[in-house]
Design an enzyme around this catalytic site. Structure first.
Site, PDB file in Angstrom:
ATOM      1  N   CYS A 261       0.804  -1.231   0.000  1.00 31.04           N
ATOM      2  CA  CYS A 261       0.000   0.000   0.000  1.00 31.04           C
ATOM      3  C   CYS A 261       0.834   1.277   0.000  1.00 31.04           C
ATOM      4  O   CYS A 261       0.281   2.373  -0.170  1.00 31.04           O
ATOM      5  CB  CYS A 261      -0.931   0.001   1.206  1.00 31.04           C
ATOM      6  SG  CYS A 261      -1.835  -1.530   1.424  1.00 31.04           S
TER       7      CYS A 261
ATOM      8  N   HIS B 188      -3.886   7.337   6.265  1.00 32.09           N
ATOM      9  CA  HIS B 188      -3.970   6.041   5.595  1.00 32.09           C
ATOM     10  C   HIS B 188      -5.375   5.469   5.786  1.00 32.09           C
ATOM     11  O   HIS B 188      -5.979   4.976   4.837  1.00 32.09           O
ATOM     12  CB  HIS B 188      -2.907   5.095   6.147  1.00 32.09           C
ATOM     13  CG  HIS B 188      -2.790   3.812   5.400  1.00 32.09           C
ATOM     14  ND1 HIS B 188      -2.553   3.766   4.051  1.00 32.09           N
ATOM     15  CD2 HIS B 188      -2.913   2.519   5.814  1.00 32.09           C
ATOM     16  CE1 HIS B 188      -2.517   2.503   3.650  1.00 32.09           C
ATOM     17  NE2 HIS B 188      -2.734   1.724   4.702  1.00 32.09           N
TER      18      HIS B 188
ATOM     19  N   GLU C 276      -3.034   4.450  14.034  1.00 29.09           N
ATOM     20  CA  GLU C 276      -2.703   5.670  13.297  1.00 29.09           C
ATOM     21  C   GLU C 276      -3.117   6.916  14.075  1.00 29.09           C
ATOM     22  O   GLU C 276      -2.385   7.908  14.123  1.00 29.09           O
ATOM     23  CB  GLU C 276      -3.371   5.665  11.930  1.00 29.09           C
ATOM     24  CG  GLU C 276      -2.980   6.856  11.073  1.00 29.09           C
ATOM     25  CD  GLU C 276      -3.459   6.751   9.638  1.00 29.09           C
ATOM     26  OE1 GLU C 276      -3.036   7.595   8.819  1.00 29.09           O
ATOM     27  OE2 GLU C 276      -4.251   5.829   9.321  1.00 29.09           O
TER      28      GLU C 276
ATOM     29  N   LYS D 146     -10.489   7.076   1.649  1.00 29.57           N
ATOM     30  CA  LYS D 146     -10.809   5.697   1.261  1.00 29.57           C
ATOM     31  C   LYS D 146     -12.274   5.364   1.476  1.00 29.57           C
ATOM     32  O   LYS D 146     -12.810   4.442   0.850  1.00 29.57           O
ATOM     33  CB  LYS D 146      -9.925   4.709   2.028  1.00 29.57           C
ATOM     34  CG  LYS D 146      -8.461   4.678   1.607  1.00 29.57           C
ATOM     35  CD  LYS D 146      -7.698   3.614   2.371  1.00 29.57           C
ATOM     36  CE  LYS D 146      -6.247   3.508   1.900  1.00 29.57           C
ATOM     37  NZ  LYS D 146      -5.420   4.656   2.323  1.00 29.57           N
TER      38      LYS D 146
ATOM     39  N   HIS E   2      -9.836   1.330  -1.376  1.00 26.44           N
ATOM     40  CA  HIS E   2      -8.386   1.196  -1.181  1.00 26.44           C
ATOM     41  C   HIS E   2      -7.751   0.778  -2.504  1.00 26.44           C
ATOM     42  O   HIS E   2      -7.937  -0.344  -2.977  1.00 26.44           O
ATOM     43  CB  HIS E   2      -8.113   0.163  -0.102  1.00 26.44           C
ATOM     44  CG  HIS E   2      -6.710   0.189   0.421  1.00 26.44           C
ATOM     45  ND1 HIS E   2      -5.653   0.772  -0.257  1.00 26.44           N
ATOM     46  CD2 HIS E   2      -6.171  -0.311   1.585  1.00 26.44           C
ATOM     47  CE1 HIS E   2      -4.551   0.633   0.442  1.00 26.44           C
ATOM     48  NE2 HIS E   2      -4.834  -0.014   1.563  1.00 26.44           N
TER      49      HIS E   2
ATOM     50  N   PHE F 184       1.232  -3.386   4.475  1.00 27.47           N
ATOM     51  CA  PHE F 184       1.598  -4.722   4.915  1.00 27.47           C
ATOM     52  C   PHE F 184       3.096  -4.918   4.666  1.00 27.47           C
ATOM     53  O   PHE F 184       3.649  -4.422   3.681  1.00 27.47           O
ATOM     54  CB  PHE F 184       0.826  -5.783   4.126  1.00 27.47           C
ATOM     55  CG  PHE F 184      -0.581  -6.013   4.611  1.00 27.47           C
ATOM     56  CD1 PHE F 184      -1.077  -5.374   5.726  1.00 27.47           C
ATOM     57  CD2 PHE F 184      -1.414  -6.907   3.947  1.00 27.47           C
ATOM     58  CE1 PHE F 184      -2.373  -5.593   6.186  1.00 27.47           C
ATOM     59  CE2 PHE F 184      -2.706  -7.142   4.391  1.00 27.47           C
ATOM     60  CZ  PHE F 184      -3.194  -6.490   5.512  1.00 27.47           C
TER      61      PHE F 184
END
Length: 418
Positions: free
Chosen positions: A169, A308, A319, A340, A345, A405
């Protein structure tokens, strides 16, 4: 030998997203908080009946010529987004040496539609007793991660450096940061940076579904299914699309009077080195602090953060805690939103898309909302710009964060060019 560091500005933006087929259409729909999340295609929902996706309008392919129609879908999206960005930057008026114009790309999976077709053909051939080795001769060039950089560089005869970054990502956010460094240190005069992804196919959906991170459908409105920072959130929605940004030296932009959306002034990158899928506040903190230090800005100078914000149980809380730690007292006054909720995403394209939206916010004074945020998680204590955009804002500097990830974290900062 020492070099004078160049200031790096963004002069062109191209967007092909589930929200729209152009930069303007995508941003305007974002500000109207009109979501693009829908039930996934029938070939997916026959196996996963609750699957959701955010897809690009099929009309995007109309401008493609015959040769381009044979490219993988992700490469097609990248190519068209780069055309809009270059036209926006008025690159036809460049006086730059093509040897010093490069193309950088961020790709999460890439080639997913080609890979899906290969496995489907193999299976069907075996079932029908046909020779399974007969495949399309261009399957490998369509699959390769650098297909987008190759297509863009060949289309425009850019002979400078071409690099492809694949860090889940954070892919296109990292491509932007590394392109900025290359221009800043004199390795190129301009770089087209693109993020692209098109993985909304059955095989990929099966894999993501196994991770248990996909959003469940909202009972009243499928578009409201992705709800970052809401206590009822259930995960993210897979999306496809592309974003392209033209980065160049400020000197080049000023010579031809180009529109400058902002100066890319801060880049931070870190690795958690802890867990394959769970985020780390310490890793995120390091990336954000590095970006602030790179930009030479205090935390109080940031006026908006594009988070994010994946709408996962752990991700949103961690976050939020990281931002509160970095920004201290300023965090209470700092608008933070996750777009998002509206466009899904975009995985490898997420960083470039969200940085583009951050630049458009900086340029226009309109902050996009975190849509569908009705019941804030009490553990998420910041100003998430719930439901509605804010217009007429005075923004000096904006930040966009991408956390992936594998533990790869990227933070980007842009400020008004003066």
């Amino acid at each position: 030998m020492t070099h004078t560091l160049q200031r790096v500005v963004v002069t062109g933006i191209g967007l092909l997203t589930p929200l729209g087929l152009t930069r303007q259409a995508s941003f305007e729909r974002l500000l109207r908080a009109e979501g693009a999340v829908r039930p996934a295609a029938a070939e997916i929902t026959q196996w996963l009946p609750n699957a959701l996706s955010a897809d690009v309008d099929p009309a995007f392919a109309q401008p493609l010529d015959r040769n381009e129609q044979g490219l993988d879908r992700a490469t097609q999206l990248a190519l068209l987004a780069s055309r809009e960005a270059l036209a926006d930057a008025k690159a036809e008026a460049w006086d730059l040496d093509p040897d010093r114009v490069g193309v950088y790309a961020g790709i999460g999976l890439g080639g997913a539609t080609t890979g899906e077709a290969l496995y489907k053909r193999l299976y069907e051939s075996l079932q029908a007793g046909r020779n399974p080795t007969v495949m399309h001769p261009l399957s490998v060039p369509r699959l390769m991660p650098n297909a987008a950089t190759a297509a863009i560089s060949m289309a425009h005869r850019f002979r400078g450096p071409t690099h492809t970054y694949s860090v889940a990502c954070s892919s296109s956010a990292m491509a932007l940061g590394e392109a900025c460094r290359s221009i800043r240190h004199g390795y190129a005069d301009a770089i087209v940076v693109v993020g692209a992804e098109a993985m909304n196919v059955p095989g990929v959906f099966m894999a993501w579904n196994a991770l248990r991170v996909m959003a469940k459908p909202h009972p009243g409105d499928p578009a409201a299914s992705c709800r970052p920072f809401d206590k009822d959130r259930s995960g993210f929605v897979l999306a496809e699309g592309a974003a392209a940004l033209v980065l160049e030296t400020a000197a080049s932009a000023l010579r031809r009077g180009a529109t400058i959306y902002g100066e890319l002034c801060g880049y931070g990158s870190s690795s958690d080195a802890e867990h394959l899928t769970l985020p780390s506040s310490a890793g995120q903190y390091r990336a954000i602090r590095m970006a602030l230090d790179d930009a030479g800005l205090a935390p109080e100078a940031i006026d908006y953060v594009n988070a994010h914000g994946t709408a996962t149980e752990a991700g949103d809380v961690i976050e939020s805690e990281t931002l509160a730690q970095v920004f201290g007292d300023h965090a209470r006054r700092l608008p933070v939103s996750s777009t998002k909720a509206l466009h899904g995403h975009l995985i490898g394209a997420a960083g470039a898309t969200e940085f583009a939206f951050s630049l458009l916010a900086l340029h226009s004074g309109s902050i996009p909302p975190t849509a569908y945020l009705d019941n804030p998680d009490p553990r998420c204590t910041l100003d998430y710009v719930p439901r509605e955009a804010r217009h007429g804002q005075t923004l000096r500097a904006v930040m966009s964060n991408s956390f992936a990830f594998g533990g790869s974290n990227v933070s980007l900062i842009a400020r008004r060019y003066e």
